[in-house]
Design an enzyme around this catalytic site. Sequence first.
Site, PDB file in Angstrom:
ATOM      1  N   CYS A 192     -58.999  56.963 -18.590  1.00  9.00           N
ATOM      2  CA  CYS A 192     -57.736  57.699 -18.624  1.00  9.00           C
ATOM      3  C   CYS A 192     -57.608  58.645 -17.432  1.00  9.00           C
ATOM      4  O   CYS A 192     -56.501  59.063 -17.093  1.00  9.00           O
ATOM      5  CB  CYS A 192     -57.590  58.460 -19.936  1.00  9.00           C
ATOM      6  N   ARG A 232     -59.215  58.029 -14.217  1.00  7.19           N
ATOM      7  CA  ARG A 232     -59.496  57.441 -12.910  1.00  7.19           C
ATOM      8  C   ARG A 232     -59.423  55.922 -12.946  1.00  7.19           C
ATOM      9  O   ARG A 232     -59.643  55.303 -13.980  1.00  7.19           O
ATOM     10  CB  ARG A 232     -60.864  57.865 -12.393  1.00  7.19           C
TER      11      ARG A 232
END
Length: 109
Positions: free
Chosen positions: A50, A52
């Site tokens: 969430c 990267r």
Amino acid sequence: MSVIVVGLNHRTVPVGLLERMAVPDSRLTKALHDLAGREHLLEVAVLSTCNRTEIYAYCSRFHAAVGDVVEFLSEYSGAAPEEFNDHLYSYYDEAAVSHLFGVAAGLDS
């Protein structure tokens, strides 16, 4: 030959664009196959959470390999490279490995 990482994270890119770059488990096999088929990427790994999306690769030429990753991200997300190019970070060889260890250790989360 070099090891590279090219990525975006919650500190480098707006969240909406980061969400477009995310590679869910259901699309991971296709993404890996597509990346591995690129001319300058010899071996690849995708890290997508969430916060990267990063592409790690063993490659034949640094700049050409980064170009292959940018092309993939553009095709995958539907975003023109101009929308995200300034938000990308890339590292090679020792810096890429150091970055990976920092991410894996939770020092860059």
